[in-house]
Design an enzyme around this catalytic site. Sequence first.
Site, PDB file in Angstrom:
ATOM      1  CB  CYS A 132      -1.069   0.037   0.975  1.00 48.78           C
ATOM      2  SG  CYS A 132      -0.219  -0.457   2.691  1.00 48.78           S
TER       3      CYS A 132
ATOM      4  CG  HIS B 186       0.456   3.123   5.350  1.00 50.43           C
ATOM      5  ND1 HIS B 186       0.267   2.044   4.792  1.00 50.43           N
ATOM      6  CD2 HIS B 186       1.426   3.438   6.167  1.00 50.43           C
ATOM      7  CE1 HIS B 186       0.987   1.202   5.381  1.00 50.43           C
ATOM      8  NE2 HIS B 186       1.869   1.905   6.087  1.00 50.43           N
TER       9      HIS B 186
END
Length: 505
Positions: free
Chosen positions: A70, A126
């Site tokens: 990710c 993130h």
Amino acid sequence: MFARWWCVLSLISSVLGMNQTRPHIIFILADDLGWNDVGFHGSDQVPTPNIDALAYSGVILNNYYVLPVCTPSRSALMTGRHPVHTGMQHEVIFANEPWGLPLEEKLLPQYLQELGYVNRMVGKWHLGHFRANYTPLYRGFDSHYGYWGGHQDYYDHTAQDSLRYWGYDMRRDMNVHWASYGRYTTDLFSEEAVRTILQHDEARPLFLYLAHLATHSANPYRPLQAPADVVNKFSYIADEQRRIFAGMLSKLDQCIGDVVAALELRGMLNNSIIIFSTDNGGPAAGFNLNAASNWPLRGVKDTLWEGGVRGVGLVWSPLIRSAPRVATHLMHIQDWLPSLLHAVNATVPSHLDGQDVWTNILTGRTWDGQWDGWYGPSGRKPGYRYNVTLVYNSVAGKALVSTGAPLPLNPEDALRTRAAANVSCGSHNANSSCAGPNSVCLFNLMQDPCELDNLSNKYPLRVAALQRLLDRYNATVVPPLNKEADPRSNPKYWNYTWTNWMDQI
């Protein structure tokens, strides 16, 4: 190259030159969603009627590629550059590590900010949080409700990292949002997205980046979570973990419907571009303690097989000239930034990697070959039946009726679109071995999407040419920016919250 680039742009290019209002952009990013976890790719097991409604009235991206995990995918999305050129290519940012997406990189919301967009983010970041200036409000977003790290518990919103540091991670802008405690994350993000749309000042275009936690695993001690009443709807799924996953996916699909309905209610849907994408392939068969499905594609998340890098993707908009359809040209997640800038009549920077295509060149192994197989469930057992009526009766399906891009009048047309988006492996030789550190695999992905027939021995000159091309790309790679864990990040020092600790020591 130009022809391929034009294909990408034509997905969402429009007659915007005649419009004074730039379109609203709604980018919905699912987390760890597998190729086979949506109904429109052929699985009958878990209904996704709202996602399918957008697919059957928009453009399904059937050869859409992402990165294997990710953080690299999110950096490519935000910068329009491949992570090998930004230092973001190696694994993910753990919450205890002091690094992030370089500040000299200009991000999608910063480009859109210059065009008058209001930029709202809901969900997972993130891309670094060790210092405040790496977080969303300092990277072009006007607001952020969500979490900074890579995952969290769906109810108490705590995250346990690689060193078993444990802390709360839910923010409204820069402030810890304790009031979120105890409520299901997907519901919170759905409500925030709907509220953002309903309260938006229509005098300015909206960019809403909705980055879901679903269907990512939570903490290792309770990885898959969904409300019991939702899970119980899938009692026909024998595997308990897949049953809970189905509940998580169902809640995600419900959120998509709520967002589309809010856009319709606010009068914004007819001037919107909606993108739905996964960030990487699904973690199937217990990988990451998850139960996604990439069937019939090979491999899982964090591998270079199709199951790790071929992503679920679609784009819907009344501004698209030729829809519904299944697009078979190649597209990569790094293409969204330049494509969206073109779609809103903005100048596309020349330094981006968004035009490059090399994702279907597979080399090397991950996990020492442990996840080189094919992982289901296929979702095509005789006991399962796909009910297209659910799509037409879904919240999203009903909302689309009022737009210039509704579902096909004849449900059979929707089923034909579904069939076109289904991957079929056909009959191939069982010649798929790529054992050994120096082995090479070569697959014809158009004819062999399941990577069954290794052609490297049959076409050695083509392998050599592709190796030279790969060497050219490797010559441009910058070193990874990964840093070792910093014990000072431990949430026990910061009221048991994950925070921008480097600003406070």
